[in-house]
Design a protein around this motif. Structure first.
Motif, short mmCIF file in Angstrom:
data_model
loop_
_atom_site.label_atom_id
_atom_site.label_comp_id
_atom_site.label_asym_id
_atom_site.label_seq_id
_atom_site.Cartn_x
_atom_site.Cartn_y
_atom_site.Cartn_z
N GLY A 1 0.81 -1.22 0.00
CA GLY A 1 0.00 0.00 0.00
C GLY A 1 0.84 1.26 0.00
O GLY A 1 0.42 2.30 0.51
N VAL A 2 2.04 1.18 -0.57
CA VAL A 2 2.95 2.32 -0.61
C VAL A 2 2.74 3.08 -1.92
O VAL A 2 2.79 2.49 -3.00
N ASP A 3 2.47 4.35 -1.81
CA ASP A 3 2.37 5.22 -2.97
C ASP A 3 3.78 5.72 -3.27
O ASP A 3 4.32 6.54 -2.53
N TRP A 4 4.40 5.21 -4.34
CA TRP A 4 5.78 5.57 -4.65
C TRP A 4 5.94 7.06 -4.93
O TRP A 4 7.05 7.57 -4.95
N ASP A 5 4.83 7.76 -5.13
CA ASP A 5 4.90 9.20 -5.34
C ASP A 5 5.07 9.95 -4.01
O ASP A 5 5.32 11.14 -3.99
N GLU A 6 4.93 9.22 -2.89
CA GLU A 6 5.08 9.83 -1.56
C GLU A 6 6.35 9.38 -0.85
O GLU A 6 6.87 10.09 0.01
N THR A 7 6.84 8.18 -1.17
CA THR A 7 8.03 7.66 -0.50
C THR A 7 8.59 6.48 -1.29
O THR A 7 7.95 5.99 -2.22
N TYR A 8 9.76 6.06 -0.94
CA TYR A 8 10.36 4.85 -1.50
C TYR A 8 10.00 3.70 -0.56
O TYR A 8 9.36 3.89 0.48
N LEU A 9 10.43 2.50 -0.90
CA LEU A 9 10.19 1.33 -0.08
C LEU A 9 11.51 0.56 0.04
O LEU A 9 12.18 0.32 -0.97
N PHE A 10 11.89 0.22 1.26
CA PHE A 10 13.09 -0.58 1.49
C PHE A 10 12.66 -1.83 2.23
O PHE A 10 11.98 -1.74 3.26
N ILE A 11 13.02 -2.99 1.72
CA ILE A 11 12.64 -4.25 2.35
C ILE A 11 13.91 -4.98 2.78
O ILE A 11 14.80 -5.25 1.97
N ARG A 12 13.98 -5.25 4.06
CA ARG A 12 15.13 -5.96 4.63
C ARG A 12 14.62 -7.02 5.59
O ARG A 12 13.77 -6.74 6.44
#
Length: 157
Positions: A76-87
């Motif tokens: 549910g991440v809007d890439w226009d608002e933030t990035y996403l980092f998965i670790r």
């Protein structure tokens, strides 16, 4: 629903994307940084991380296509608002993500975690201000990942 804070991820179990048929299989041995490939600031930041991640500890992918798009949709991440980092199967955004990038890179970069003492109610508005204005302040490229070198583009998954 759009994820806007790190606490919004509480409902997701680690590696929850594995159960989502829309998310393609990928090499989970490295953390994945999902970024806006049209944003000059984002591409410059990714290039910076790549230059300093000499051991290739972090993988990168575009939010606008394939794996990145599926992961953003799953969380549910809007890439226009933030990035996403998965670790380690867990999602991170905004400054929490940057602190996690520093952990993943190790070495002296881990020293940046000292800034984690600054609370999110201070950090998030700063992040949001830059995110809202990044195209106006830094520019936008029509060609995907234009600010990355050929070697850096080769590191994208």
């Amino acid at each position: 629903m759009s994820i806007t804070t790190q606490t919004d991820f509480a409902k997701f179990a680690p590696y929850s994307y594995r159960d989502d048929p829309a998310v393609p299989d990928f090499d989970e041995s490295r953390p994945v940084f999902v970024f806006d490939h049209h944003c000059v600031l984002c591409g410059t930041g990714v290039g910076f991380i790549m230059r300093h991640d000499k051991r290739g500890m972090i993988a990168f992918t575009s939010a606008q296509e394939g794996l990145g798009e599926a992961l953003c949709r799953h969380y549910g991440v809007d890439w226009d608002e933030t990035y996403l980092f998965i670790r380690n199967g867990r999602p991170f955004i905004k400054f929490d993500g940057y602190f996690e990038v520093a952990r993943a890179m190790g070495g002296l970069w881990k020293a940046l975690i000292v800034f984690r003492i600054i609370p999110n109610f201070i950090l998030d508005p700063v992040y949001n201000l830059v995110a809202r204005n990044r195209y106006k302040w830094f520019g936008k490229t029509e060609q995907a990942c234009q600010v990355l070198t050929e070697d850096q583009r080769a590191r994208l998954i």
